[in-house]
Design an enzyme around this catalytic site. Structure first.
Site, mmCIF file in Angstrom:
data_model
loop_
_atom_site.group_PDB
_atom_site.id
_atom_site.type_symbol
_atom_site.label_atom_id
_atom_site.label_comp_id
_atom_site.label_asym_id
_atom_site.label_seq_id
_atom_site.Cartn_x
_atom_site.Cartn_y
_atom_site.Cartn_z
ATOM 1 N N ARG A 76 0.840 -1.195 0.000
ATOM 2 C CA ARG A 76 0.000 0.000 0.000
ATOM 3 C C ARG A 76 0.878 1.249 0.000
ATOM 4 O O ARG A 76 1.916 1.290 0.641
ATOM 5 C CB ARG A 76 -0.906 0.021 1.236
ATOM 6 C CG ARG A 76 -2.092 -0.929 1.175
ATOM 7 C CD ARG A 76 -2.963 -0.835 2.416
ATOM 8 N NE ARG A 76 -2.260 -1.294 3.591
ATOM 9 C CZ ARG A 76 -1.712 -0.516 4.508
ATOM 10 N NH1 ARG A 76 -1.819 0.798 4.418
ATOM 11 N NH2 ARG A 76 -1.073 -1.035 5.534
ATOM 12 N N TYR A 204 -1.941 -3.618 -6.734
ATOM 13 C CA TYR A 204 -1.558 -4.415 -5.562
ATOM 14 C C TYR A 204 -2.508 -4.290 -4.369
ATOM 15 O O TYR A 204 -2.859 -3.168 -3.968
ATOM 16 C CB TYR A 204 -0.156 -4.022 -5.093
ATOM 17 C CG TYR A 204 0.365 -4.984 -4.063
ATOM 18 C CD1 TYR A 204 0.969 -6.175 -4.451
ATOM 19 C CD2 TYR A 204 0.182 -4.740 -2.714
ATOM 20 C CE1 TYR A 204 1.396 -7.083 -3.514
ATOM 21 C CE2 TYR A 204 0.612 -5.646 -1.767
ATOM 22 C CZ TYR A 204 1.217 -6.816 -2.174
ATOM 23 O OH TYR A 204 1.634 -7.717 -1.244
ATOM 24 N N LYS A 213 -9.511 -2.485 2.256
ATOM 25 C CA LYS A 213 -9.243 -1.329 3.101
ATOM 26 C C LYS A 213 -10.093 -0.127 2.685
ATOM 27 O O LYS A 213 -10.552 0.644 3.514
ATOM 28 C CB LYS A 213 -7.756 -0.972 3.061
ATOM 29 C CG LYS A 213 -6.845 -2.073 3.636
ATOM 30 C CD LYS A 213 -7.450 -2.686 4.843
ATOM 31 C CE LYS A 213 -6.568 -3.362 5.852
ATOM 32 N NZ LYS A 213 -5.677 -4.409 5.583
ATOM 33 N N HIS A 233 -10.088 -2.537 12.068
ATOM 34 C CA HIS A 233 -9.014 -3.371 11.511
ATOM 35 C C HIS A 233 -8.739 -4.500 12.507
ATOM 36 O O HIS A 233 -7.692 -4.539 13.151
ATOM 37 C CB HIS A 233 -7.777 -2.488 11.302
ATOM 38 C CG HIS A 233 -6.701 -3.109 10.464
ATOM 39 N ND1 HIS A 233 -5.414 -2.617 10.443
ATOM 40 C CD2 HIS A 233 -6.718 -4.149 9.598
ATOM 41 C CE1 HIS A 233 -4.679 -3.345 9.598
ATOM 42 N NE2 HIS A 233 -5.446 -4.270 9.085
ATOM 43 N N SER A 255 -0.831 -3.510 10.348
ATOM 44 C CA SER A 255 -0.496 -4.427 9.258
ATOM 45 C C SER A 255 0.783 -5.201 9.585
ATOM 46 O O SER A 255 1.754 -4.628 10.080
ATOM 47 C CB SER A 255 -0.300 -3.641 7.969
ATOM 48 O OG SER A 255 -1.471 -2.911 7.698
ATOM 49 N N CYS A 257 1.339 -7.373 11.892
ATOM 50 C CA CYS A 257 1.642 -7.492 13.324
ATOM 51 C C CYS A 257 0.898 -8.645 13.985
ATOM 52 O O CYS A 257 0.784 -8.687 15.211
ATOM 53 C CB CYS A 257 1.333 -6.181 14.034
ATOM 54 S SG CYS A 257 2.451 -4.852 13.559
ATOM 55 N N ASP A 282 -8.915 -9.886 9.506
ATOM 56 C CA ASP A 282 -8.434 -8.535 9.190
ATOM 57 C C ASP A 282 -9.429 -7.419 9.514
ATOM 58 O O ASP A 282 -9.021 -6.362 9.960
ATOM 59 C CB ASP A 282 -8.048 -8.458 7.706
ATOM 60 C CG ASP A 282 -7.097 -7.307 7.375
ATOM 61 O OD1 ASP A 282 -6.077 -7.170 8.079
ATOM 62 O OD2 ASP A 282 -7.376 -6.540 6.445
ATOM 63 N N ARG A 374 2.336 -12.215 -0.354
ATOM 64 C CA ARG A 374 1.027 -12.541 0.229
ATOM 65 C C ARG A 374 0.427 -13.791 -0.386
ATOM 66 O O ARG A 374 0.795 -14.195 -1.496
ATOM 67 C CB ARG A 374 0.058 -11.376 -0.029
ATOM 68 C CG ARG A 374 0.484 -10.053 0.597
ATOM 69 C CD ARG A 374 -0.266 -9.772 1.847
ATOM 70 N NE ARG A 374 0.305 -8.667 2.617
ATOM 71 C CZ ARG A 374 -0.209 -8.256 3.773
ATOM 72 N NH1 ARG A 374 -1.272 -8.826 4.278
ATOM 73 N NH2 ARG A 374 0.357 -7.280 4.453
HETATM 74 P P1 GTP Z 1 -1.887 -7.777 7.623
HETATM 75 O O1 GTP Z 1 -2.424 -8.833 6.717
HETATM 76 O O2 GTP Z 1 -0.861 -6.907 6.982
HETATM 77 O O3 GTP Z 1 -2.965 -6.953 8.247
HETATM 78 O O4 GTP Z 1 -1.027 -8.538 8.774
HETATM 79 P P2 GTP Z 1 -1.476 -9.356 10.083
HETATM 80 O O5 GTP Z 1 -1.727 -8.419 11.213
HETATM 81 O O6 GTP Z 1 -2.555 -10.308 9.747
HETATM 82 O O7 GTP Z 1 -0.124 -10.144 10.452
HETATM 83 P P3 GTP Z 1 0.267 -11.695 10.306
HETATM 84 O O8 GTP Z 1 -0.510 -12.581 11.223
HETATM 85 O O9 GTP Z 1 0.239 -12.046 8.869
HETATM 86 O O10 GTP Z 1 1.767 -11.686 10.822
HETATM 87 C C1 GTP Z 1 2.743 -10.862 10.243
HETATM 88 C C2 GTP Z 1 4.121 -11.359 10.594
HETATM 89 O O11 GTP Z 1 4.280 -11.386 12.006
HETATM 90 C C3 GTP Z 1 4.391 -12.769 10.080
HETATM 91 O O12 GTP Z 1 5.688 -12.820 9.540
HETATM 92 C C4 GTP Z 1 4.282 -13.611 11.323
HETATM 93 O O13 GTP Z 1 5.105 -14.755 11.256
HETATM 94 C C5 GTP Z 1 4.715 -12.657 12.443
HETATM 95 N N1 GTP Z 1 4.032 -12.990 13.724
HETATM 96 C C6 GTP Z 1 2.699 -13.205 13.904
HETATM 97 N N2 GTP Z 1 2.422 -13.548 15.189
HETATM 98 C C7 GTP Z 1 3.604 -13.539 15.845
HETATM 99 C C8 GTP Z 1 3.982 -13.805 17.218
HETATM 100 O O14 GTP Z 1 3.166 -14.127 18.080
HETATM 101 N N3 GTP Z 1 5.317 -13.674 17.515
HETATM 102 C C9 GTP Z 1 6.239 -13.318 16.567
HETATM 103 N N4 GTP Z 1 7.513 -13.215 16.951
HETATM 104 N N5 GTP Z 1 5.920 -13.077 15.269
HETATM 105 C C10 GTP Z 1 4.628 -13.175 14.915
HETATM 106 C C1 SPV Z 2 -2.706 -4.586 5.495
HETATM 107 O O1 SPV Z 2 -1.744 -3.937 5.030
HETATM 108 O O2 SPV Z 2 -3.201 -4.327 6.618
HETATM 109 C C2 SPV Z 2 -3.260 -5.715 4.723
HETATM 110 C C3 SPV Z 2 -2.775 -5.888 3.355
HETATM 111 O O3 SPV Z 2 -4.106 -6.429 5.198
HETATM 112 S S1 SPV Z 2 -3.553 -4.820 2.246
HETATM 113 O O4 SPV Z 2 -4.695 -5.481 1.660
HETATM 114 O O5 SPV Z 2 -2.559 -4.464 1.220
HETATM 115 O O6 SPV Z 2 -4.012 -3.635 2.951
HETATM 116 MN MN MN Z 3 -4.586 -5.856 7.404
#
Ligand code: GTP
Ligand code: SPV
Ligand code: MN
Length: 590
Positions: A76, A204, A213, A233, A255, A257, A282, A374
């Site tokens: 983004r 993208y 979003k 979110h 994002s 996290c 999400d 992704r």
């Molecule tokens: P968006 O799709 O961007 O909104 O991301 P999200 O908040 O869904 O994050 P996601 O669960 O995909 O995790 C993002 C990154 O953080 C990945 O590389 C995970 O492996 C890492 N991660 C997730 N949970 C943990 C955790 O509990 N500990 C650690 N150390 N890393 C984590």
């Molecule tokens: C985020 O960035 O929080 C996502 C990926 O979930 S996107 O759809 O690009 O916003």
């Molecule tokens: Mn997200």
């Protein structure tokens, strides 16, 4: 005049709008999507033909394809994202703003004739369960077949949406075009007063899948402000304890996290009898129920998840989810036509093409998969998928979490004193930035409620809206702050995270039931170390003590950064937030 094919709906408002945008963009063909299986096959073939999709090894990964995006189009672009409200003040300091007339004019010029030689696809889509009074319809027009195939997974697409819409004109008008993918001519613009989104110059993720979003957060948050609900979110997960009771928890993390991972958590072997039910990863739309509780639906139908870090030891559910019918974007491909990314189960490959399609040198110092690569996949593919996802009323929420990446200061978990203090915990959320948006990575920035890039109106008004929920909901969820990302001096994570996060959820559920040992501190209720350890948690006592300790000195130093940030909202900053800031300062002094 363009050739028209597909299933043209009877709704005159939809027809009229599509005619208008086609006249501007001048595609050779207009194709109306119906969402059928047969259509998916045809469009997939078209995508393979034009190079948008690369077929993967169909024995190992049935129904899976790879997409490589343009090199300048991998995340983004928040600096190119605008809220074009009539009044600049209504967009707030949290948004870029352009006057609506100026922005329509600017983007019209980029869209004009931009689809010559291309097909314009019309995608009717439904956000939320079929038959739910809370669901919303959007119509997206796009010249990207990759976007169509992603929207097909991410939303309930086709006839189901048109049936929901009937002959009404209550739909979000989502215009998307790739144009020439030039970053100088890339704009993602929102017009809340017109229920309209125009996005040009990117193919993208959140820039181009306008349901996500743009509609489900920026436009929806503004609708929620007007009509008394919240678009957040937030993931939604059901946590079943060994006695069979299920508590639903929502969580807002910025994002990349950890939302998808928490939503699909795999309980550790030592916590017998616990089960996870995945509802959403999400976005949540949240309303006050007749019972005074808050109820949440997931408006989406798919997961657009971060690939790196997804392995069977971190998250077996997510890993299994992406073994069929998945579109991968910007991951690496091995010579046998399978995929790989950093954190994948398989060893580092010597025969891979990187995310750009170039031979990858494992010693070269660059990642094989893009850090924001992704997977797009139906939520129903997830082994922990819960059919509660389809419930028109959603699920009742016991607890809400605010989480972020913070190496220091923020304890593993603590509970707010009440709803107003909980809103303050959300408003003061800050996180180290990630690759999900362009710009520097690892810099701490304020990201209230993980909504800084997604709140479609002035965030001061948004906080006031949050505070006002307590007046309408007699029994709101308890609010907690979590942080899986504390590190020691050598940079190692103190908390094992992933499945072990269930220990934190267990304490949270105990607190919701008025149990759970806690200590009252100036920042909130912090667990006793003993309520997280036990049953096989294998970490040093000094680490667990550190994870739940409160660094008063550090918190006092943090107060100024909080007030500086709040000051940017001027007189739109609600009294309740000011009050909480003052009370925190007083408690830290005592
Ligand atoms: P968006 O799709 O961007 O909104 O991301 P999200 O908040 O869904 O994050 P996601 O669960 O995909 O995790 C993002 C990154 O953080 C990945 O590389 C995970 O492996 C890492 N991660 C997730 N949970 C943990 C955790 O509990 N500990 C650690 N150390 N890393 C984590
Ligand atoms: C985020 O960035 O929080 C996502 C990926 O979930 S996107 O759809 O690009 O916003
Ligand atoms: Mn997200």
């Amino acid at each position: 005049m363009s050739n028209i094919s597909g299933t043209v709906p009877t709704n005159g408002f939809v027809q009229k709008w599509v005619k208008e945008v086609a006249a501007m963009c001048q595609p050779d063909d207009v194709y109306w999507c119906d969402g059928s299986e047969d259509e998916r096959e045809r469009l997939t073939q078209a995508a393979v033909q034009c190079g948008d999709l690369i077929p993967l090894n169909q024995q190992a990964l049935p129904g899976c394809y790879l997409h490589r995006s343009a090199l300048n189009d991998v995340a983004r672009t928040e600096n190119l994202t605008f809220v074009c409200s009539e009044d600049k003040e209504d967009a707030g300091p949290n948004n870029n703003w352009m006057a609506p007339a100026e922005s329509y004019d600017k983007l019209s010029k980029i869209f004009a004739g931009s689809m010559r030689g291309r097909t314009l696809y019309v995608i009717p889509f439904l956000m939320g369960p079929q038959g739910s009074p809370f669901s919303k319809v959007g119509i997206q027009v796009t010249d990207s077949v990759y976007v169509v195939l992603n929207m097909r997974i991410m939303t309930r697409m086709g006839k189901i949406a048109l049936d929901h819409l009937g002959d009404s004109d209550d739909f979000t008008r989502c215009l998307h075009g790739k144009a020439d993918l030039d970053i100088e001519r890339r704009f993602i613009c929102h017009y809340p007063q017109d229920n309209t989104i125009w996005s040009v110059g990117s193919g993208y993720g959140g820039n181009a899948l306008l349901a996500k979003k743009c509609l489900a957060l920026r436009i929806a948050s503004k609708l929620g402000h007007k009509d008394g609900w919240l678009a957040e979110h937030m993931l939604i997960v059901g946590v079943e304890s060994p006695d069979g009771e299920i508590h639903y928890i929502c969580g807002a993390f910025p994002s990349a996290c950890g939302k998808t991972n928490l939503a699909m958590l795999v309980p550790p072997a030592t916590m017998k009898g616990w089960k996870i039910h995945t509802i959403g990863d999400d976005i949540s739309w949240i309303r006050v129920g007749a019972d005074g509780r808050l109820w949440a639906i997931n408006p989406e139908a798919g997961v657009f998840g971060v690939a790196p870090g997804t392995g069977s030891n971190t998250n077996l559910n997510a890993y299994r989810t992406v073994t069929k019918d998945t579109i991968f974007t910007n991951v690496a491909m091995r010579s046998d036509g399978t995929v790989w990314w950093e954190g994948h189960d398989d060893p580092v490959p010597s025969d891979a093409l990187d995310w750009r399609g170039e031979p990858w040198d494992p010693e070269g110092g660059t990642p094989a998969a893009h850090p924001n690569s992704r997977f797009t996949v139906s939520i129903k593919n997830c082994p922990s998928y819960s059919s509660e996802w389809e419930k028109p009323q959603g699920v009742p929420i016991s607890a809400m979490l605010f989480g972020a990446r913070r190496q220091k200061l923020i304890p593993l978990v603590y509970q707010s004193f009440d709803w107003q203090h909980g809103t303050f915990l959300g408003a003061t959320l800050a996180s180290e930035t990630t690759a999900a948006a362009t710009g520097a990575v690892g810099v701490v920035r304020r990201d209230p409620m993980a909504m800084l890039p997604f709140c479609g109106y002035n965030m001061g008004d948004y906080w006031q809206h949050w505070l006002s929920m307590a007046k309408r909901a007699a029994n709101p969820p308890k609010i907690f702050r979590v942080n899986w990302f504390q590190r020691n001096e050598r940079g190692r994570f103190l908390w094992p995270g992933f499945g072990e996060n269930l220990r934190v959820l267990r304490w949270i559920i105990e607190r919701c039931k008025s149990g759970g040992a806690a200590q009252e501190t100036p920042i909130g209720y912090v667990p006793k170390a003993s309520s997280l350890s036990g049953d096989g948690l294998n970490i040093a006592q000094s680490d667990i003590d550190q994870l739940v300790s409160v660094d008063r000195e550090g918190w006092r130093n943090n107060l100024k950064s909080q007030s500086d940030f709040f000051a940017t909202f001027g007189d739109r900053l609600p009294a309740g937030i000011k009050e909480e800031h003052k009370s925190l300062a007083n408690r830290l002094k005592a």
